[in-house]
Scaffold this active site. Structure first.
Site, PDB file in Angstrom:
ATOM      1  CE1 TYR A 189     -35.020 -64.453  38.850  1.00  0.00           C
ATOM      2  CE2 TYR A 189     -37.096 -63.316  39.187  1.00  0.00           C
ATOM      3  CZ  TYR A 189     -36.210 -64.315  39.531  1.00  0.00           C
ATOM      4  OH  TYR A 189     -36.527 -65.172  40.558  1.00  0.00           O
ATOM      5  CB  VAL A 208     -42.036 -80.523  38.604  1.00  0.00           C
ATOM      6  CG1 VAL A 208     -41.769 -81.411  39.795  1.00  0.00           C
ATOM      7  CG2 VAL A 208     -41.121 -79.310  38.576  1.00  0.00           C
ATOM      8  NE  ARG A 262     -30.796 -81.006  33.516  1.00  0.00           N
ATOM      9  CZ  ARG A 262     -31.552 -79.915  33.358  1.00  0.00           C
ATOM     10  NH1 ARG A 262     -31.656 -79.060  34.361  1.00  0.00           N
ATOM     11  NH2 ARG A 262     -32.173 -79.662  32.227  1.00  0.00           N
ATOM     12  N   GLY A 293     -29.977 -76.251  47.764  1.00  0.00           N
ATOM     13  CA  GLY A 293     -30.447 -74.866  47.865  1.00  0.00           C
ATOM     14  C   GLY A 293     -31.527 -74.684  48.921  1.00  0.00           C
ATOM     15  CE  LYS A 316     -40.040 -68.546  41.241  1.00  0.00           C
ATOM     16  NZ  LYS A 316     -40.202 -69.882  41.832  1.00  0.00           N
TER      17      LYS A 316
HETATM   18  N1  LIG Z   1     -31.911 -68.179  45.282  1.00  0.00           N
HETATM   19  C1  LIG Z   1     -32.633 -67.094  45.292  1.00  0.00           C
HETATM   20  O1  LIG Z   1     -32.101 -65.967  45.347  1.00  0.00           O
HETATM   21  C2  LIG Z   1     -34.145 -67.176  45.288  1.00  0.00           C
HETATM   22  C3  LIG Z   1     -34.854 -66.003  45.549  1.00  0.00           C
HETATM   23  C4  LIG Z   1     -36.237 -66.028  45.543  1.00  0.00           C
HETATM   24  C5  LIG Z   1     -36.904 -67.197  45.293  1.00  0.00           C
HETATM   25  N2  LIG Z   1     -36.220 -68.343  45.026  1.00  0.00           N
HETATM   26  C6  LIG Z   1     -37.002 -69.535  44.736  1.00  0.00           C
HETATM   27  O2  LIG Z   1     -36.713 -70.542  45.693  1.00  0.00           O
HETATM   28  C7  LIG Z   1     -36.804 -71.832  45.076  1.00  0.00           C
HETATM   29  C8  LIG Z   1     -35.500 -72.584  45.245  1.00  0.00           C
HETATM   30  O3  LIG Z   1     -34.466 -71.796  44.667  1.00  0.00           O
HETATM   31  P1  LIG Z   1     -32.924 -72.169  44.796  1.00  0.00           P
HETATM   32  O4  LIG Z   1     -32.197 -70.884  44.773  1.00  0.00           O
HETATM   33  O5  LIG Z   1     -32.716 -73.124  45.906  1.00  0.00           O
HETATM   34  O6  LIG Z   1     -32.706 -72.902  43.396  1.00  0.00           O
HETATM   35  P2  LIG Z   1     -31.506 -73.827  42.900  1.00  0.00           P
HETATM   36  O7  LIG Z   1     -30.352 -73.754  43.813  1.00  0.00           O
HETATM   37  O8  LIG Z   1     -31.312 -73.480  41.456  1.00  0.00           O
HETATM   38  O9  LIG Z   1     -32.153 -75.295  42.991  1.00  0.00           O
HETATM   39  C9  LIG Z   1     -33.209 -75.615  42.154  1.00  0.00           C
HETATM   40  C10 LIG Z   1     -33.832 -76.907  42.598  1.00  0.00           C
HETATM   41  O10 LIG Z   1     -34.938 -77.179  41.726  1.00  0.00           O
HETATM   42  C11 LIG Z   1     -34.766 -78.473  41.149  1.00  0.00           C
HETATM   43  N3  LIG Z   1     -35.312 -78.455  39.797  1.00  0.00           N
HETATM   44  C12 LIG Z   1     -35.005 -77.626  38.776  1.00  0.00           C
HETATM   45  N4  LIG Z   1     -35.737 -77.938  37.695  1.00  0.00           N
HETATM   46  C13 LIG Z   1     -36.493 -78.993  38.039  1.00  0.00           C
HETATM   47  C14 LIG Z   1     -37.447 -79.788  37.355  1.00  0.00           C
HETATM   48  N5  LIG Z   1     -37.763 -79.543  36.083  1.00  0.00           N
HETATM   49  N6  LIG Z   1     -38.047 -80.803  38.021  1.00  0.00           N
HETATM   50  C15 LIG Z   1     -37.732 -81.077  39.313  1.00  0.00           C
HETATM   51  N7  LIG Z   1     -36.830 -80.363  40.008  1.00  0.00           N
HETATM   52  C16 LIG Z   1     -36.224 -79.345  39.381  1.00  0.00           C
HETATM   53  C17 LIG Z   1     -33.276 -78.737  41.175  1.00  0.00           C
HETATM   54  O11 LIG Z   1     -33.073 -80.150  41.133  1.00  0.00           O
HETATM   55  P3  LIG Z   1     -31.618 -80.823  40.781  1.00  0.00           P
HETATM   56  O12 LIG Z   1     -30.776 -80.620  42.007  1.00  0.00           O
HETATM   57  O13 LIG Z   1     -31.910 -82.242  40.506  1.00  0.00           O
HETATM   58  O14 LIG Z   1     -31.089 -80.081  39.595  1.00  0.00           O
HETATM   59  C18 LIG Z   1     -32.881 -78.081  42.491  1.00  0.00           C
HETATM   60  O15 LIG Z   1     -33.139 -78.962  43.571  1.00  0.00           O
HETATM   61  C19 LIG Z   1     -37.177 -71.572  43.614  1.00  0.00           C
HETATM   62  O16 LIG Z   1     -38.562 -71.644  43.457  1.00  0.00           O
HETATM   63  C20 LIG Z   1     -36.683 -70.162  43.392  1.00  0.00           C
HETATM   64  O17 LIG Z   1     -37.334 -69.514  42.325  1.00  0.00           O
HETATM   65  C21 LIG Z   1     -34.847 -68.346  45.025  1.00  0.00           C
END
Ligand SMILES: NC(=O)c1ccc[n+]([C@@H]2O[C@H](COP(=O)([O-])OP(=O)(O)OC[C@H]3O[C@@H](n4cnc5c(N)ncnc54)[C@H](OP(=O)(O)O)[C@@H]3O)[C@@H](O)[C@H]2O)c1
Length: 258
Positions: A151, A64, A38, A16, A158
């Protein structure tokens, strides 16, 4: 903007947005530590892609949400490298529920991973950054101030993260550490499908006034800028990366531009 010789930890850096950030920092010369929870194989593939850019990559498993695992991760970094230059607090999780269905377990799970982890990682990282002028960037979301279905807890976590960013920025400034956050609108990752699958299936793609969705690289570019010396005077801010989404009043339908 060169990050040559710098060492960066990206929590949730295997896939991601975290993956895009890890690759961007690596492309600027930083060695990268990828934390995952994971998906080991995905994290290891990202590490290989990073090494192909000519820098070093390390993979660490640490939930974390668990303070003991954060300690283990930083003990390992301290023992192996003795320092850290950049912390990207990106890992996030959350329970998607309407407010009336939120229980204590769901609340604590989400807050611990999304907000508390940033505090604990920043405390440990700051010690490894001493005398090096470190950078800390956390990943927030427009859900910290906009309201979306199911959400709620993530949005609150956040908002806490953004407030924490301001406090860290001021209190770590005397140590030469710059702290900021980046808040994206909807980005096409697995997290988006998890929270908004129904809306996306109905064809409600979150296009922005800029004519397309935000992609992980858009976010990574801004994170990398905040990790550069050019951003030295930006402190405690949450930079919004949303193609104008949050300031647009939808009087007229938006049209997709390729
Ligand atoms: N996607 C969106 O639309 C969006 C919008 C605004 C902000 N964000 C923010 O951007 C960031 C990344 O989002 P994303 O969309 O890339 O998320 P994602 O695709 O769901 O990926 C989540 C990542 O966090 C890791 N993770 C989850 N729980 C964890 C834990 N307990 N300990 C360590 N690692 C953990 C996962 O590791 P594994 O691969 O090992 O599971 C994965 O690498 C987040 O902070 C999210 O809130 C996302």
């Amino acid at each position: 903007m060169s990050l040559e010789g710098k060492l960066a930890l990206v929590t949730g850096g295997g896939r991601g947005i975290g993956r895009a950030i890890a690759l961007k920092l690596a492309s600027q010369g930083a060695d990268i530590i990828i934390d995952f929870f994971r998906r080991r194989e995905t994290a290891e593939q990202t590490a290989k892609d990073i090494e192909a850019l000519g820098v070093k990559a390390e993979v660490i498993r640490a939930n974390v949400g668990d303070p003991a695992k954060i300690d283990e991760m930083f003990n390992m970094i301290g023992n192996k490298f003795g320092h850290l230059d950049i912390l990207i607090s990106n890992a996030a999780s959350g329970v998607g529920r309407p407010v009336m269905d939120i229980d204590i377990k769901a609340w604590e799970w989400t807050m611990d991973i999304n907000a508390r982890a940033c505090l604990l990682c920043a405390q440990r990282a700051a010690k490894l950054m001493e005398g090096r002028g470190g950078k800390i960037v956390s990943l927030s979301s427009l859900g910290s101030f906009l309201v979306w279905p199911t959400y709620a807890i993530v949005g609150v976590s956040k908002a806490a993260l953004e407030a924490l960013t301001r406090y860290l920025a001021i209190e770590l400034a005397p140590l030469g550490i710059c702290v900021n956050a980046v808040a994206a609108s909807f980005v096409d990752t697995e997290a988006l499908k998890f929270y908004f699958d129904e809306q996306l299936n109905r064809g409600n793609l979150p296009i922005t006034p800029a004519g397309r969705m935000v992609n992980p690289e858009d976010v990574a570019n801004v994170v990398a800028f905040l990790c550069s010396e050019e951003a030295f005077m930006i402190r405690g801010q949450t930079i919004i990366v949303d193609g104008g989404f949050s300031i647009y009043t939808p009087l007229f339908a938006l049209e997709k531009k390729d």
